[in-house]
Design an enzyme around this catalytic site. Sequence first.
Site, PDB file in Angstrom:
ATOM      1  N   SER A   1      22.000 -16.361  12.319  1.00 58.31           N
ATOM      2  CA  SER A   1      21.024 -17.043  11.468  1.00 58.31           C
ATOM      3  C   SER A   1      21.648 -17.181  10.090  1.00 58.31           C
ATOM      4  O   SER A   1      22.434 -16.321   9.663  1.00 58.31           O
ATOM      5  CB  SER A   1      19.724 -16.234  11.371  1.00 58.31           C
ATOM      6  OG  SER A   1      18.878 -16.777  10.357  1.00 58.31           O
TER       7      SER A   1
ATOM      8  N   TYR B   1      14.960  -8.668   9.803  1.00 60.99           N
ATOM      9  CA  TYR B   1      15.546  -9.758  10.589  1.00 60.99           C
ATOM     10  C   TYR B   1      16.902 -10.148  10.001  1.00 60.99           C
ATOM     11  O   TYR B   1      17.887 -10.306  10.727  1.00 60.99           O
ATOM     12  CB  TYR B   1      14.603 -10.960  10.606  1.00 60.99           C
ATOM     13  CG  TYR B   1      15.114 -12.111  11.433  1.00 60.99           C
ATOM     14  CD1 TYR B   1      15.032 -12.082  12.824  1.00 60.99           C
ATOM     15  CD2 TYR B   1      15.690 -13.227  10.835  1.00 60.99           C
ATOM     16  CE1 TYR B   1      15.510 -13.132  13.593  1.00 60.99           C
ATOM     17  CE2 TYR B   1      16.175 -14.281  11.596  1.00 60.99           C
ATOM     18  CZ  TYR B   1      16.076 -14.229  12.974  1.00 60.99           C
ATOM     19  OH  TYR B   1      16.564 -15.273  13.730  1.00 60.99           O
TER      20      TYR B   1
END
Length: 277
Positions: free
Chosen positions: A132, A145
Amino acid sequence: MINKRVALVTGASSGIGEAIAHKLVAAGYSVYGTSRRGGQAGQQGFPLLVLDVTDDASVEAAIQELLTLEGRIDLLVNNAGFGIAPAAAEESSVEQAKALFDTNFLGIVRTTRAVVPHMRRQGVGRIINIGSILGVVPVPYAALYSASKHAVEGYSQALDHELRTHGIRVTVVEPGYTKTQFESNNLQPDAKLDVYQDVRIKVTKVVNQAMATADGPDVVAEVVLQAARAARPKLRYTAGKAAGQLQFLRSFAPARLLDSGIRKALQLETKWPSQAH
């Protein structure tokens, strides 16, 4: 007649994983997807094997099933993962943090350890990890995250150095916001605190607005195919306009400008603590 290259895509029952699997099928790969529950033959347009990335035995069994069917594996796409809805870092318990890392990071470690010995024997293979842009440019209220995806970045870079001499290359694809059901499946923080309620609501609204205009999963799938086909793959590929912009700012903008830009985008106040005397 040359046999098709065999690809395994984890977390392929929906979203980015499903889009990647379809893209690889169209490109001529023999594709197997995975999900924790598997799937009926023909339902997805490619077989879905039962694989839980948090379970060592499940991973080993799925890889063995694939090798029994095909005899080889040329491409592993580690996509399975989940997120936590916007929240402060201290609003998730240690147990929730462990669960996140068990899927997003250790899931990649498990599948990679199961696949690499077979790729080494072949003398060729490719591993693509779905990271990501938040693993490169962390943002507030997504600390855990971001940390899990940052771990993917470090692991992948080291692993690529180790495996290159065996004919195996490792790449990370870094999407930004992507319009799938991923956000709606996010876990809620399990230790919410009233002190963060207002900012949590505000950040959630900003994220929802960004998702409304986000890239579709095909954008990520196209980048994965590009990385899979590249004769000399890069270590990192961004996927989508927003991810590319953030990567550019990280590389060329002053750190203070990037810092203030992140806070402005999330509509956060800038407050500096007063110095103690």
